[in-house]
Design a protein around this motif. Sequence first.
Motif, PDB file in Angstrom:
ATOM      1  N   ASP A  78       0.854  -1.207   0.000  1.00 11.31           N
ATOM      2  CA  ASP A  78       0.000   0.000   0.000  1.00 11.31           C
ATOM      3  C   ASP A  78       0.883   1.247   0.000  1.00 11.31           C
ATOM      4  O   ASP A  78       0.654   2.193  -0.764  1.00 11.31           O
ATOM      5  N   GLU A 118      -5.045   7.425   0.265  1.00 10.92           N
ATOM      6  CA  GLU A 118      -5.391   6.692   1.479  1.00 10.92           C
ATOM      7  C   GLU A 118      -4.268   6.720   2.507  1.00 10.92           C
ATOM      8  O   GLU A 118      -4.515   6.886   3.694  1.00 10.92           O
ATOM      9  N   GLU A 119      -3.031   6.572   2.037  1.00  5.92           N
ATOM     10  CA  GLU A 119      -1.934   6.416   2.998  1.00  5.92           C
ATOM     11  C   GLU A 119      -1.337   7.738   3.464  1.00  5.92           C
ATOM     12  O   GLU A 119      -0.475   7.741   4.344  1.00  5.92           O
ATOM     13  N   ASP A 132      -6.541   5.375  -4.117  1.00  8.50           N
ATOM     14  CA  ASP A 132      -6.412   4.207  -3.240  1.00  8.50           C
ATOM     15  C   ASP A 132      -5.380   3.288  -3.897  1.00  8.50           C
ATOM     16  O   ASP A 132      -5.654   2.686  -4.940  1.00  8.50           O
ATOM     17  N   LEU A 182      -4.240   0.468  -3.030  1.00  6.84           N
ATOM     18  CA  LEU A 182      -4.586  -0.955  -2.939  1.00  6.84           C
ATOM     19  C   LEU A 182      -5.944  -1.057  -2.261  1.00  6.84           C
ATOM     20  O   LEU A 182      -6.058  -0.859  -1.055  1.00  6.84           O
ATOM     21  N   ASP A 183      -6.968  -1.308  -3.056  1.00 11.81           N
ATOM     22  CA  ASP A 183      -8.308  -1.497  -2.516  1.00 11.81           C
ATOM     23  C   ASP A 183      -8.564  -2.996  -2.478  1.00 11.81           C
ATOM     24  O   ASP A 183      -8.563  -3.658  -3.524  1.00 11.81           O
ATOM     25  N   THR A 225      -7.080  -4.750   0.560  1.00  6.10           N
ATOM     26  CA  THR A 225      -5.829  -5.138   1.223  1.00  6.10           C
ATOM     27  C   THR A 225      -5.955  -6.487   1.927  1.00  6.10           C
ATOM     28  O   THR A 225      -5.008  -7.268   1.953  1.00  6.10           O
TER      29      THR A 225
END
Length: 266
Positions: A48, A71-72, A91, A93-94, A96
């Motif tokens: 991610d 996101e991060e 995002d 990695l959707d 995870t």
Amino acid sequence: MNLQNLTSTREKTIPVIQKAGEILCSYFGSNVLISTSKGGVDFVTQADIEVDRFLVQELTKLFPESTFLTEETAPDSYDDLQHEDDVWVIDPLDGTTNFSRQREHFAIAVALVQRGEAELGFVYLPLENKFYWAQKDHDTAVLNDRQIVVSSNSDIGTAVIATDWPWDMAKRNIIISALGPVMQSVRACSMLGSAASDVATVATGILDGYFHSGLKPWDIAASALILQKAGGSITRLDGTAWNMFCPDILATNGKIHKQLLELIRS
Ligand SMILES: [Mg+2]
């Protein structure tokens, strides 16, 4: 500014997302996966973080005036970004949980947003070889160079839908309450583990609808545009107008929307 030509921006962005997919896949199945708790049942992996960093870095090179909501790296409060131009909502990695358990169903979601409205949306599932996109000034949604459209099913009794569990435990009760009446009426309801992919799948007609009670803008910005361009309908779970900063969503083919809304609200 240089983002105004959406077709050119789309063409420059697609190879960046494809490369991000390669990076993501290089971590898939790796036992050096590092997980850090984000609190509660949510978590993050090294994949991610790396893919988030890569997308920001490469899109900044291409479009230096961009703002990012990822996101991060998202701050606790980001509602003021609803009023800004040229915001990339990402995002990396959707899905995870799927990724960390070696299930191949996960996506990268990227949207270019102007004042709270998506103008470009990309959802890429690298291991399933699915690349979706939509563009505000085009009438179509695309999966791997083919136009996609929502299903024509208007019968809730044969509907095939999906939902998922929010990270916020309090919001899980909304799903638990809705599932009782919904499951007495629809043919099937899956939990597939990637909101971005699931809403894009409604755009293909494979699913007739999707609902969720606890999403973030990066989960949904890209796939909502894809669904709208494929002919779908989106509201909040109380039937009021939706935008990407709302936590809850009902996303359907349009034909079962009212029936599904009534079941969820009953
Ligand atoms: Mg994610």
